[in-house]
Motif scaffolding. Sequence first.
Motif: not given
Length: 853
Positions: A101-118
């Motif tokens: 679950v943790e890995l999935r959530e981390k990976h999903a951040k790449l699809s969120d331009p609000e946070v993906s930079d970090k």
Amino acid sequence: MRFVSFLCLLFCISIDLVAQPELDYYFPSETRLNDKIPTPESILGFQLGERHVSHDQLVKYMYTLAEKSDRIQIEKYGWTYEYRPLLLLTISSAENILNIVELREKHAKLSDPEVSDKVDISDIPAVTWLGYSVHGNESSGANASLLVAYYLAACESNEINEILEDNIILIDPSINPDGLNRFSQWVNQYKSNVDISDPNNIEHNEPWPRGRTNHYWFDLNRDWLPLQHVESKSRIKQFHKWKPNIVTDHHEMGSNSTFFFQPGIPSRNNPNTPKNTYDLTAKIAEYHAKALDDIGSLYYARESFDDFYYGKGSTYPDVNGGIGILFEQASSRGHIRQTDNGLLEFPFTIRNQFTVSLSTIKSANELREDLLIHQKKFYTDALSIAKDDPVKAFVFDGGNDKSKTYQFIKLIQSHLIDVFEISSEIHTVGHNYKKGSSYIVPVQQKQYRLIKAIFEQSTDFKDSLFYDVSAWTLPLAFDMQYGEILEKSYKKVTLGEKLQPITLPEGKVSGKSEYAYLMRWNDYYAPKALYQLFKNNINVKVSLKPFTAIEGETFEQGTLLIPVQGQKQSSENIFKLINKIAKSSNEDFYPVSSGYSLSGIDLGSPNMATLEKPKAMILVGDGISSYEAGEIWHLLDYRFEIPLSLVPVNRIDYINLSRYNTLIMVSGNYSSLSESTMQKITRWVQDGGTIIGIKGGSSWLSKQDLAQLTIKKTKLDSAIVVSYGDMANHLGAQEIGGAIFNSKLDLTHPLCFGYPDDRLSMFKNGKLFFEKSTNPYNNPVVFENNSLQSGYISKENYQTIHNTSGVIISAIGRGKSICFSDDPNFRAFWYGSNRLFFNAIFFGKIINLNSVR
Ligand SMILES: [Zn+2]
């Protein structure tokens, strides 16, 4: 063997004894396998490739595997119409599975331009989704899925261990379980003890409706965008939960071909997909080429198929930050088949699918960083392109049709697109968008590209050939009034609340009446309510003219009248029943206490026509379009709960037609109908039956003198000098693969009752054009000049469509035929034109043809 050859000579059939495959036939050499993991054979009782795995067997094996392997998690993500489970396996290293679950959530951040930079991509896994056999009768994929799952669970090589550490692999082993089971049942039941490779063998010729489609005979590989089926609706949630970087889509094609992998034809890429998607597709292709070279399989790329229509499993990922890859394997149909390339064995087809599954996983591992960066950039770029786009939002107005509006919003939201209320009226040149019925979709969202693909109308194309439709503009399909908002106007717009997942508002009855109730015909589910009334033996009338029966409430033509007197039930029971129907069909009912209208016709008017309960049948079976028939079956049965008899075309000789008052004929070959059957059908129509023709069904009715219509001929474009080498492209460009045209409705015609205005978008994917009737009252739907709204059409075809009629009604004795030139129920998402079809069913009988000749 000698005996076998002797038989071949005698009977001219080919019998081939084929060595049954061993597991190592499929796997790379020197594979170390963990013997605690059960092989497919140990559970199924046969080796993969020996026979076709049924869906139940597949499910049993996958659950067993998940139980025995700490690398696998399994989830049932939905059910099919026939209640078969849809499965998703999650495969990674045992350690990753514990933190999945943790890995999935981390990976999903790449699809969120609000946070993906970090996000630091160095420890983020690539997600690869392997999807098999969306076409159930292209079963080498689903059969290969067991091997892939087993291999990933059991293989102990360093390479696989390393891959599992850095990757998450999702397996959707059977995207269309109902179709797979239909097919596997067929080929297994006709499997001979000795293998028969003769293409004429019954095993190689599955019957209508074949296993390609789902329960309602829909192609699920067109439904990723329209999302009208239970399978796709469940799957899309998983897709967006995981945001896969690569999605594979394993198919089969003609038996005499070889193997295809993408990239497809470059000139047919969708312009909303970034170039880097295709560059990565090409890089991934090198892995497939190498892997297929290693096992000596022939293949090709770049010459067929395309990535244009986003409703396909290999294209939808492209507009969602991933890379979709289509695979097409030459089909063995059964277990072994003679082909131009020699004998094609089922195990060979499975091995190719297995091999490219592994090469995909390998490419994901080696291109992991490229894929993750692509995903991140895909969404950040989307926001910056949206910023430069002169269009800032799309606004739409659902008018009084709250059910259709609900379905439209729900569909857009399923694609993770935000929809907002408007805080005040928006004025545009063509329409005033009112608060309450209008909503707005700003383009400044991460799903920018998909928003464009859903709302835009394109008539300008690089190529004139399309593997599938050239247009699918969803607000047009839903007959939504909609428009673009440019920057200047957008500045004045204040967004209202963002819509949460919405629910369909319940219908209501505003009071009890001893006199009558009224129900408008402008809501999508009105036919559902009407059928429920009939089912409960309630007499219903329909108004042919508008009237005002209640202060401030105008009731247009098409309004239903339910008188309380003269029914078999008490006023109390009618009130209860109407309340129940209002809730289940989401329709509003209005009680009235007097028949004397404030204006317009009165309730006892001769312009209130009595309706008849439809008793409908449709001809199905060999030679008939299962798509068009399935669309009608799904529409009536599943969506509107209206019974429809599916009558095999070869039974019509023996049945009593008086059981029905409506006969539907879709495109198909009806040449098997004998002269006496034709006389029987003609007599039935003359006695008052209504026959509805769709596309080819209409042409056939016309040939049988059961429709008075003239088919307008198209000319082949001859202006361009072409050579033999251009033949396929030139002829292909003359087809209408699927485009959208504006039609003009006659709102006073019963066929058009319930439409809010006289403009309706129609989908056309064939070249059937009806000359306008010389009778001016018999052209309810007309394609006028400049009717193209979206999609490709050749100049010649475009000239032909001008001034043609979309529907022609013909008087035949006391009955009639209603002929459609196009399919109003296309792929279940043409909510707008569905109404024409329902009006043909419910109001066909009351169309006055006295002067229609
Ligand atoms: Zn296919």
